[in-house]
Design a protein around this motif. Sequence first.
Motif, PDB file in Angstrom:
ATOM      1  N   ASP A 334       0.812  -1.217   0.000  1.00  0.00           N
ATOM      2  CA  ASP A 334       0.000   0.000   0.000  1.00  0.00           C
ATOM      3  C   ASP A 334       0.847   1.269   0.000  1.00  0.00           C
ATOM      4  N   ILE A 335       2.009   1.226   0.669  1.00  0.00           N
ATOM      5  CA  ILE A 335       2.795   2.461   0.844  1.00  0.00           C
ATOM      6  C   ILE A 335       4.101   2.457   0.059  1.00  0.00           C
ATOM      7  N   GLN A 336       4.337   1.463  -0.790  1.00  0.00           N
ATOM      8  CA  GLN A 336       5.651   1.301  -1.421  1.00  0.00           C
ATOM      9  C   GLN A 336       6.081   2.501  -2.260  1.00  0.00           C
ATOM     10  N   ASP A 337       5.122   3.247  -2.784  1.00  0.00           N
ATOM     11  CA  ASP A 337       5.482   4.432  -3.579  1.00  0.00           C
ATOM     12  C   ASP A 337       5.835   5.627  -2.701  1.00  0.00           C
ATOM     13  N   HIS A 338       5.748   5.445  -1.399  1.00  0.00           N
ATOM     14  CA  HIS A 338       6.106   6.496  -0.440  1.00  0.00           C
ATOM     15  C   HIS A 338       7.153   5.961   0.527  1.00  0.00           C
ATOM     16  N   LEU A 339       8.153   5.297  -0.009  1.00  0.00           N
ATOM     17  CA  LEU A 339       9.239   4.736   0.796  1.00  0.00           C
ATOM     18  C   LEU A 339      10.580   4.993   0.121  1.00  0.00           C
ATOM     19  N   ASP A 340      11.542   5.480   0.884  1.00  0.00           N
ATOM     20  CA  ASP A 340      12.920   5.523   0.416  1.00  0.00           C
ATOM     21  C   ASP A 340      13.673   4.279   0.863  1.00  0.00           C
ATOM     22  N   PHE A 341      13.206   3.658   1.925  1.00  0.00           N
ATOM     23  CA  PHE A 341      13.746   2.370   2.352  1.00  0.00           C
ATOM     24  C   PHE A 341      12.678   1.642   3.160  1.00  0.00           C
ATOM     25  N   CYS A 342      12.819   0.338   3.232  1.00  0.00           N
ATOM     26  CA  CYS A 342      11.935  -0.485   4.047  1.00  0.00           C
ATOM     27  C   CYS A 342      12.764  -1.082   5.183  1.00  0.00           C
ATOM     28  N   GLY A 343      12.441  -0.704   6.406  1.00  0.00           N
ATOM     29  CA  GLY A 343      13.116  -1.299   7.554  1.00  0.00           C
ATOM     30  C   GLY A 343      12.500  -2.641   7.883  1.00  0.00           C
ATOM     31  N   ILE A 344      13.338  -3.620   8.162  1.00  0.00           N
ATOM     32  CA  ILE A 344      12.874  -4.950   8.531  1.00  0.00           C
ATOM     33  C   ILE A 344      13.230  -5.217   9.990  1.00  0.00           C
ATOM     34  N   ASN A 345      12.204  -5.473  10.804  1.00  0.00           N
ATOM     35  CA  ASN A 345      12.407  -5.931  12.170  1.00  0.00           C
ATOM     36  C   ASN A 345      12.224  -7.446  12.171  1.00  0.00           C
ATOM     37  N   TYR A 346      13.310  -8.182  12.387  1.00  0.00           N
ATOM     38  CA  TYR A 346      13.237  -9.640  12.330  1.00  0.00           C
ATOM     39  C   TYR A 346      13.766 -10.240  13.626  1.00  0.00           C
TER      40      TYR A 346
END
Length: 565
Positions: A334-346
């Motif tokens: 839904d928000i991928q066009d408003h992201l410079d990076f995707c943080g992953i909490n794993y």
Amino acid sequence: MAITLRKLCAGCAILVVSYVALCLLFLPFLKLATVPGVWKVPGAGNDVLADFSSSISSQSCHPTSASGLCSVTGDKFFFGLATAPAHVEDSLNDTWLEFARGHDGIFPVRAWQNIPIPEERLRFWTEPEVELNLAKEAGVSVFRLGIDWGRIVTEEPIHGMDQVVDMKAVERYKEILQMVRNHGMRVMLTLFHHSIPKWAAVYGGWTQKKTIGYFRDFTRIAQLHFGEYVDYWITFNEPHIFVMLTYCTETWPPGGQPSVKDSIMCFAPFGTYGQAMAAISDAHKAAYNVLHGGDATAVVGVAHHVGVIKPYGLLDVPVVLFSRWLTEFQWIDDIQDHLDFCGINYYGQEILSTAGLMLVPDEEYSEAGRGVYPDGLYEVLVTFHNRYKKRRPNLRYIITENGIADARDIVRRPYLVEHLLALHAAIQEGVPVDGYVHWTVTDNWEWADGYCPKFGLVYADRTDNLSRHARPSYSLYQKVVKTGLVHVLQREDAWNTLQAEVKQGGIRPFCRDTDSHGRMWAESRDVPTTRKLASKDWRFGMYRNQGLITMITSCKTNHELKKVA
């Protein structure tokens, strides 16, 4: 009567057979990315297993939405440490403090009432230099922290945000951010980290659309006052976790006792979960535009919690698929066009039995009940990259949280090494990862679990004025950070130390309650029980699934890792 009973039994049998057939039909959809076909391990000595020290190529820098150029945050892989206001800030009269104090003799937060000075958390508000000095000594170049919305905006801004901003709080946050800079670290700032202002909780928070506008205005205030200090913005941390536990199960503030029906209806097409997540998506997009409007070179992302969800038995397959659909890609899509990076909490794997997390006897777990599964970090990164790699510009990743609750610090050292190896393997496969941020510096308040799980590289003695004592894992992380390298001997030492304990029947604290079937629901414990260390080899590339999951992932057979001496 007998005929009716036979018809009823026949109908039930048809339903059961149909459900089993449906489960079998869904099995292929459980496949995730596989680990590399061959993972070569050098022979002996100080040979390097992973090298994070080299510069990232120019194509690997964060492109800004405006210019398409690399951002000013650097072109080298970075290491960091993370924390959040509700975990560490003292003098904070937030929803969590109110929740923990309980009502009518009910205390929803475990390991809080029986803990010394719990309301002081880690005194990060009055003594931030203690944590910052530890981070500096660790050698990290990025420090992730947050600002508490309710501390800055003290009342519902019905007549405008500027009129209800506490400027003393703003100035104190400025001082703390400047301290981070003075300690030679870049700032990763989170705007919403599982803590809704008390005034917003009263009217329903993210279930009401007016919160979107309030958050947009809060972001404007943050950008205005803190923008000069910030290198990475995180608008939201794990919102689906917040929404589920706040509005569906109500095990987070303000709390409640929803019926089973209400909890199920929360996830219905027009239920509360969807409404709140839609509002948060809109709020993120609005915040993204505000931050880029104030600074074209701003680097804006989110911190998204992803665990590898697996079924305990065949009949659990549908609930696993539903859980994955709900938590993996839906929000990022839904928000991928408003992201410079995707943080992953794993943090690990989740083996589901019905709707509960299963405590499988031969698996290793953190004190907080998260299954230890380093392969999963590789699987998640590759799977996400394959989904979004056609996006332009390419979606980049940062590990914004990774760590384990382990008071004895016996599992944490191999956990750290193996997850770094998994991360390095993903980078080698082409996943654009810019940094790794470990959770956390010092043991802190872990939401409704209170102070039971110990996630810190450092122990805080709450009976001795919060004096800090670094654990062996702190030294290990320090060496990795300062060299950018993971060596064979580090891996062997960490694993062999653990195995020596395993052979002696070693035990460790465990903070989760289970039912008679071994399922972990929401309940934590005021005082931890104990659990034996698992004998399973869960190292990266060595983990083997069992039972049903082996059948599901049998397609890996020709791609199993081979340890080359």
